[in-house]
Design a protein around this motif. Structure first.
Motif, PDB file in Angstrom:
ATOM      1  N   TYR A  33       0.671  -1.350  -0.267  1.00 31.53           N
ATOM      2  CA  TYR A  33       0.061  -0.282   0.157  1.00 31.53           C
ATOM      3  C   TYR A  33       0.899   0.955   0.324  1.00 31.53           C
ATOM      4  O   TYR A  33       1.732   1.550   0.274  1.00 31.53           O
ATOM      5  N   TYR A  35       0.057   5.003   1.389  1.00 31.74           N
ATOM      6  CA  TYR A  35      -0.519   6.874   1.915  1.00 31.74           C
ATOM      7  C   TYR A  35       0.387   7.399   2.150  1.00 31.74           C
ATOM      8  O   TYR A  35       1.690   7.700   2.072  1.00 31.74           O
ATOM      9  N   GLY A  42      -3.823  13.491   8.322  1.00 29.91           N
ATOM     10  CA  GLY A  42      -4.041  12.045   8.248  1.00 29.91           C
ATOM     11  C   GLY A  42      -3.320  11.497   7.237  1.00 29.91           C
ATOM     12  O   GLY A  42      -2.377  11.928   7.123  1.00 29.91           O
ATOM     13  N   LEU A  91       4.136   7.283   2.877  1.00 32.17           N
ATOM     14  CA  LEU A  91       4.362   5.921   3.845  1.00 32.17           C
ATOM     15  C   LEU A  91       3.575   4.791   2.274  1.00 32.17           C
ATOM     16  O   LEU A  91       2.993   4.932   1.802  1.00 32.17           O
ATOM     17  N   PHE A 108       4.486  -0.588   8.536  1.00 32.29           N
ATOM     18  CA  PHE A 108       4.500   0.393   7.176  1.00 32.29           C
ATOM     19  C   PHE A 108       6.325   0.943   7.024  1.00 32.29           C
ATOM     20  O   PHE A 108       7.186   0.437   7.925  1.00 32.29           O
ATOM     21  N   GLY A 109       6.326   1.743   6.395  1.00 30.83           N
ATOM     22  CA  GLY A 109       8.040   1.588   6.904  1.00 30.83           C
ATOM     23  C   GLY A 109       8.205   3.447   7.028  1.00 30.83           C
ATOM     24  O   GLY A 109       7.213   3.999   7.330  1.00 30.83           O
TER      25      GLY A 109
ATOM     26  N   TYR B  36      -3.485   2.812  15.620  1.00 25.55           N
ATOM     27  CA  TYR B  36      -2.179   2.697  15.831  1.00 25.55           C
ATOM     28  C   TYR B  36      -0.988   3.732  15.890  1.00 25.55           C
ATOM     29  O   TYR B  36      -1.668   5.398  16.545  1.00 25.55           O
ATOM     30  N   GLN B  38       2.610   6.353  16.616  1.00 27.16           N
ATOM     31  CA  GLN B  38       3.533   6.657  15.551  1.00 27.16           C
ATOM     32  C   GLN B  38       4.096   7.237  16.431  1.00 27.16           C
ATOM     33  O   GLN B  38       3.736   8.946  17.163  1.00 27.16           O
ATOM     34  N   GLY B  41       8.717  11.054  13.083  1.00 24.45           N
ATOM     35  CA  GLY B  41      10.502  10.141  11.998  1.00 24.45           C
ATOM     36  C   GLY B  41       9.967   8.856  11.913  1.00 24.45           C
ATOM     37  O   GLY B  41      10.512   8.370  10.846  1.00 24.45           O
ATOM     38  N   LYS B  42       9.101   7.655  12.488  1.00 23.66           N
ATOM     39  CA  LYS B  42       8.635   6.971  12.416  1.00 23.66           C
ATOM     40  C   LYS B  42       7.784   6.207  11.701  1.00 23.66           C
ATOM     41  O   LYS B  42       6.800   7.490  11.668  1.00 23.66           O
ATOM     42  N   GLY B  43       7.450   5.376  11.467  1.00 22.61           N
ATOM     43  CA  GLY B  43       5.543   4.878  10.723  1.00 22.61           C
ATOM     44  C   GLY B  43       5.119   4.874  11.662  1.00 22.61           C
ATOM     45  O   GLY B  43       5.063   4.363  12.780  1.00 22.61           O
ATOM     46  N   PRO B  44       4.042   5.030  11.320  1.00 21.83           N
ATOM     47  CA  PRO B  44       2.805   3.852  12.561  1.00 21.83           C
ATOM     48  C   PRO B  44       2.683   2.726  12.098  1.00 21.83           C
ATOM     49  O   PRO B  44       3.158   2.155  11.186  1.00 21.83           O
ATOM     50  N   LEU B  46       1.107  -0.635  14.399  1.00 20.83           N
ATOM     51  CA  LEU B  46       0.136  -1.171  14.969  1.00 20.83           C
ATOM     52  C   LEU B  46      -0.345  -1.629  16.680  1.00 20.83           C
ATOM     53  O   LEU B  46       0.431  -1.799  17.297  1.00 20.83           O
ATOM     54  N   ALA B  49      -6.497  -3.419  17.636  1.00 25.42           N
ATOM     55  CA  ALA B  49      -7.452  -3.647  17.212  1.00 25.42           C
ATOM     56  C   ALA B  49      -8.527  -4.411  17.408  1.00 25.42           C
ATOM     57  O   ALA B  49      -8.399  -5.689  18.571  1.00 25.42           O
ATOM     58  N   PHE B  89      -3.900   7.292  15.917  1.00 27.56           N
ATOM     59  CA  PHE B  89      -4.398   7.030  14.796  1.00 27.56           C
ATOM     60  C   PHE B  89      -5.277   5.967  14.867  1.00 27.56           C
ATOM     61  O   PHE B  89      -5.389   4.818  14.700  1.00 27.56           O
ATOM     62  N   GLN B 103      -8.708  -1.147   2.404  1.00 27.04           N
ATOM     63  CA  GLN B 103      -6.940  -0.408   2.712  1.00 27.04           C
ATOM     64  C   GLN B 103      -8.075   0.525   4.284  1.00 27.04           C
ATOM     65  O   GLN B 103      -8.847   0.523   4.460  1.00 27.04           O
ATOM     66  N   LEU B 104      -6.541   1.198   4.863  1.00 28.63           N
ATOM     67  CA  LEU B 104      -7.363   1.607   6.094  1.00 28.63           C
ATOM     68  C   LEU B 104      -7.840   3.059   5.873  1.00 28.63           C
ATOM     69  O   LEU B 104      -7.076   4.090   4.589  1.00 28.63           O
ATOM     70  N   PHE B 106      -8.281   6.625   7.986  1.00 34.09           N
ATOM     71  CA  PHE B 106      -7.748   6.907   9.076  1.00 34.09           C
ATOM     72  C   PHE B 106      -8.069   8.411   9.844  1.00 34.09           C
ATOM     73  O   PHE B 106      -9.348   9.168   9.123  1.00 34.09           O
ATOM     74  N   GLY B 107      -8.125   8.046  10.794  1.00 38.24           N
ATOM     75  CA  GLY B 107      -8.595   9.766  11.452  1.00 38.24           C
ATOM     76  C   GLY B 107      -7.268  10.972  11.327  1.00 38.24           C
ATOM     77  O   GLY B 107      -6.538  10.196  11.236  1.00 38.24           O
ATOM     78  N   LYS B 108      -7.818  11.319  11.584  1.00 37.18           N
ATOM     79  CA  LYS B 108      -6.725  12.712  11.524  1.00 37.18           C
ATOM     80  C   LYS B 108      -5.834  12.670  12.436  1.00 37.18           C
ATOM     81  O   LYS B 108      -4.077  13.304  12.252  1.00 37.18           O
TER      82      LYS B 108
END
Lengths: 117, 116
Positions: A33, A35, A42, A91, A108-109, B36, B38, B41-44, B46, B49, B89, B103-104, B106-108
């Motif tokens: 994916y 994003y 967001g 992302l 995620f990366g 998620y 975050q 500088g990193k990705g989200p 999990l 859930a 998130f 696909q996800l 997301f909230g803001k």
């Protein structure tokens, strides 16, 4: 084991130039994916690849955006004629199943921060 | 059209307190609701859930409460620690049943700061 990697980590470009962003998913993950994360917006879905199936491009904001996935692994997101509103963190995520099920997660990366001057 | 609304935008909690973040969704076809976390500088990543057939799920200090009739779900962080300071998130997808999109959405996001 190695996670999702993305390159470059940062990209600064001039308005009107083309950029390519790369994603290396986790080995063996069939789903990939893209994003976009903008300030205050967001995360927004862009495109989804699953195996050899046709990608789901429903989230791409304009025809300036395109993506490909070669050999079911590495993916490249291309933005042509960049605009200032394209500035964001892009992302990439991968998962081991084609669709989310149960607690399957998208990994995620770290993202590529794109700045368009 | 924003399909997942998240509040608050930012939250400051004292160490040891309870952090509560709320989300509301519109699409009744959503059937998978992850949270998620975050760091800068990193990705989200999990966190936890839930699926709509369960009203609550707890993992350590993190609990999701789910109200299907109200189309709302929330994250509770008990005994909040400075290391929990991050952006959280909520998200939703229609993937669990294997039908529809995957696909996800997301909230803001909520920026949580836990102060010592």
């Amino acid at each position: 084991g190695a996670g999702v990697s993305q390159s470059p980590s940062n990209k600064v470009t001039e308005k009107g130039k083309d950029v390519e962003l790369r994603c290396d998913p986790i080995s063996g993950h069939t789903a990939l994916y893209w994003y976009r994360q903008s300030l205050g917006q967001g995360l927004e879905f862009l495109i989804y690849f699953q195996g050899n199936s046709a990608p789901d491009k429903s989230g791409l904001p304009s025809d300036r955006f395109s993506a490909e996935r070669t050999g079911g692994s590495v993916s490249t997101l291309t933005i042509q004629r960049t605009q200032q509103e394209d500035s964001a963190v892009y992302l990439c995520a991968s998962s081991s199943r084609p669709r989310l099920a149960g607690d399957d997660e998208q990994f995620f990366g770290p993202g590529t921060r794109l700045t368009v001057l | 059209q924003q399909q997942v609304k998240q509040s608050p935008q930012s939250l400051i909690v004292q160490k040891g307190g309870i952090s509560i973040i709320n989300c509301a969704y519109e699409n009744t076809a959503f059937d998978y609701f992850p949270w998620y976390q975050q760091f800068p500088g990193k990705g989200p990543a999990l966190l936890i859930a839930i699926r709509p057939d369960v009203s609550e799920k707890k993992e350590g200090r993190f609990t999701i409460s789910f109200n299907k009739s109200a189309k709302q779900f929330s994250l509770h962080i008990m005994d909040s620690q400075p290391g929990d300071s991050a952006t959280y998130f909520c998200a939703a997808s229609m993937g669990y049943s294997g039908a529809g999109s995957y696909q996800l959405t997301f909230g803001k996001g909520t920026k949580l700061s836990v102060i010592p």
